[in-house]
Design an enzyme around this catalytic site. Structure first.
Site, PDB file in Angstrom:
ATOM      1  N   LYS A 106      -7.614  -5.332  -4.449  1.00  0.00           N
ATOM      2  CA  LYS A 106      -7.739  -6.149  -3.245  1.00  0.00           C
ATOM      3  C   LYS A 106      -9.097  -5.872  -2.602  1.00  0.00           C
ATOM      4  O   LYS A 106      -9.786  -6.786  -2.174  1.00  0.00           O
ATOM      5  CB  LYS A 106      -6.624  -5.831  -2.240  1.00  0.00           C
ATOM      6  N   LEU A 150       1.244   3.262   5.069  1.00  0.00           N
ATOM      7  CA  LEU A 150       1.436   2.777   3.707  1.00  0.00           C
ATOM      8  C   LEU A 150       2.377   1.582   3.621  1.00  0.00           C
ATOM      9  O   LEU A 150       3.344   1.478   4.372  1.00  0.00           O
ATOM     10  CB  LEU A 150       1.973   3.920   2.848  1.00  0.00           C
ATOM     11  N   GLN A 205     -15.180  -2.639  -2.956  1.00  0.00           N
ATOM     12  CA  GLN A 205     -15.013  -1.180  -2.874  1.00  0.00           C
ATOM     13  C   GLN A 205     -14.750  -0.609  -4.265  1.00  0.00           C
ATOM     14  O   GLN A 205     -15.319   0.407  -4.663  1.00  0.00           O
ATOM     15  CB  GLN A 205     -13.848  -0.860  -1.938  1.00  0.00           C
ATOM     16  N   HIS A 210       0.216   0.051  -1.458  1.00  0.00           N
ATOM     17  CA  HIS A 210      -0.109   1.454  -1.757  1.00  0.00           C
ATOM     18  C   HIS A 210       0.880   2.032  -2.765  1.00  0.00           C
ATOM     19  O   HIS A 210       0.505   2.795  -3.648  1.00  0.00           O
ATOM     20  CB  HIS A 210      -0.039   2.303  -0.482  1.00  0.00           C
ATOM     21  N   GLY A 225      -3.534   5.775   4.910  1.00  0.00           N
ATOM     22  CA  GLY A 225      -2.210   5.824   5.513  1.00  0.00           C
ATOM     23  C   GLY A 225      -1.690   4.478   5.971  1.00  0.00           C
ATOM     24  O   GLY A 225      -2.217   3.433   5.615  1.00  0.00           O
TER      25      GLY A 225
HETATM   26  O1  PAF Z   1      -9.298   1.680   0.752  1.00  0.00           O
HETATM   27  C1  PAF Z   1      -9.143   2.600   1.602  1.00  0.00           C
HETATM   28  O2  PAF Z   1      -8.050   2.809   2.130  1.00  0.00           O
HETATM   29  C2  PAF Z   1     -10.331   3.468   1.998  1.00  0.00           C
HETATM   30  O3  PAF Z   1     -11.530   2.718   2.064  1.00  0.00           O
HETATM   31  C3  PAF Z   1     -10.503   4.710   1.086  1.00  0.00           C
HETATM   32  C4  PAF Z   1     -10.811   4.324  -0.368  1.00  0.00           C
HETATM   33  C5  PAF Z   1      -9.235   5.532   1.143  1.00  0.00           C
HETATM   34  C6  PAF Z   1     -11.679   5.565   1.597  1.00  0.00           C
HETATM   35  O4  PAF Z   1     -11.487   5.955   2.923  1.00  0.00           O
END
Ligand code: PAF
Length: 275
Positions: A179, A40, A183, A44, A38
Site C-alpha cells: 500500500k 493495528l 516506501q 498489518h 501501531g
Molecule cells: O509504514 C509505516 O508504518 C512506517 O512508515 C514504518 C515503516 C513503520 C516506519 O516508521
C-alpha cells in the site's frame, strides 16, 4: 520477563531486543520483522501472516515493532494526533498466535539537551539538535517524487528509522505493505545500496469492504485526490503504460492524507496505453 505461552514477549529496550533476536537465530530460527507504527488493523495482520510464512525451510520468529517515528512527520503533520492503542495492538497480535515478540521502544533517538531528553526529532529541528541525532539516510532520487514532493522529510525519516530497526533486530526478513508503494521501493533500494543482508517482502494491499485500502489513519476519515502513474522499479512518470507500471494515488480527506496504489503488469495490445 517471560511471556505467557502463545503471547508475544513485549520488549522495550534496544539491547534486550538485539539479544533476544540473536538467541532466536542461535536456535536456528529465521527472524522476520514487521515494522509498524501501531493502531493495528487487518492490513498489518496480513503482514504478520506473510512474515510467519516467510521461510520454507524452518521455524520463523516473528517480531512486530510498534513505534510512531517522529522523524518522518514534519511539524505541520499529524504526529500529535496519530492514533495509538498499545493494549489493543497487543491483544490483536496475541490472537494471531504467530508473533514471538513485540518491540515497542519508548524512543529510538538521542535527543539534544540535558540528559538527552526532550526536543522533537524532525527535519526542521535538525539545525538545533546540538548533541542530538544528526545521521540520516536519504534514498536521494526515489524519495523526491510522489508523496516525497509534498512530504520532504518523510522518506528520510522512514529510511533512517527502518535502518535503525534493522540494526537493532538484525532480521533475516522484513515485511512491508505495498500500500505504501513508494516506501516499499525506497526500503528495497536502501537495502540494495547499503548491503543489508535482509530479504524484503512486499505484501499485497488489504482493503475494507468498500475497497478503501486499510490504514491506521482511516479512523480520522471524513475528500479530494491527486494521482500519477509511474514506472514500477524507478518510479519514473510514464506517458503510456508500455512497461510494468504502478498507479499511485494520494488523497486528502479533510486533514487526513491517505495513499493507495495498484500495480499494472499487462500491456496494451498495441504495445502501450495512453494515460
Ligand atoms: O509504514 C509505516 O508504518 C512506517 O512508515 C514504518 C515503516 C513503520 C516506519 O516508521
Amino acid at each position: 520477563m517471560a511471556a505467557v505461552a502463545g503471547e508475544p514477549e513485549v520488549i522495550r529496550d534496544k539491547a534486550a531486543m538485539r539479544a533476544w533476536a540473536r538467541r532466536r537465530r542461535a536456535e536456528g530460527k529465521t527472524v522476520a520483522l514487521v515494522p509498524t507504527m501501531g493502531f493495528l488493523h487487518d492490513g498489518h495482520l496480513s503482514l504478520v501472516s506473510a512474515a510467519a510464512a516467510a521461510s520454507a525451510t524452518g521455524p520463523v520468529a516473528v517480531v512486530v515493532s510498534i513505534y510512531v517515528n517522529p522523524s518522518q512527520f514534519a511539524p505541520t503533520e499529524d504526529l500529535a494526533t496519530y492514533p495509538s492503542d498499545l493494549a489493543g495492538d497487543l491483544r490483536k497480535l496475541a490472537a494471531t498466535g504467530a508473533v514471538a515478540a513485540v518491540f515497542c521502544p519508548p524512543d529510538l533517538y538521542v535527543r539534544a539537551g540535558a540528559g538527552g531528553s526532550g526536543g522533537a526529532v524532525s527535519c526542521l529541528e535538525e539545525a538545533s539538535c546540538g548533541d542530538g541525532h544528526e545521521t540520516w539516510i536519504r534514498v536521494e532520487r526515489l524519495e523526491k517524487g510522489l508523496c516525497g514532493s509534498r512530504r520532504p522529510v518523510f522518506f528520510r525519516g522512514v529510511a533512517t528509522v527502518v535502518a535503525k530497526l534493522f540494526n537493532i533486530v538484525e532480521p533475516d526478513i522484513a515485511v512491508f505493505g505495498k500500500k505504501d508503494y513508494q516506501q516499499w521501493r525506497v526500503i528495497c533500494r536502501m537495502v540494495r545500496d547499503l548491503d543489508f543482508a535482509i530479504d524484503i517482502i512486499g505484501s499485497e494491499i488489504v482493503r475494507e469492504a468498500d475497497g478503501l485500502a486499510m490504514s491506521s489513519r482511516n479512523v480520522h476519515l471524513s475528500h479530494e485526490e491527486r494521482e500519477k502513474i509511474v514506472e514500477q522499479e524507478n518510479l519514473v512518470a510514464l506517458e503510456r503504460i508500455d512497461r510494468p507500471a504502478a498507479i499511485c494515488v494520494a488523497a486528502w480527506f479533510g486533514k487526513v492524507r491517505l495513499i493507495d496504489n495498484m500495480e499494472i503488469q499487462t500491456h496494451h495490445p498495441d504495445g502501450g496505453a495512453s494515460i
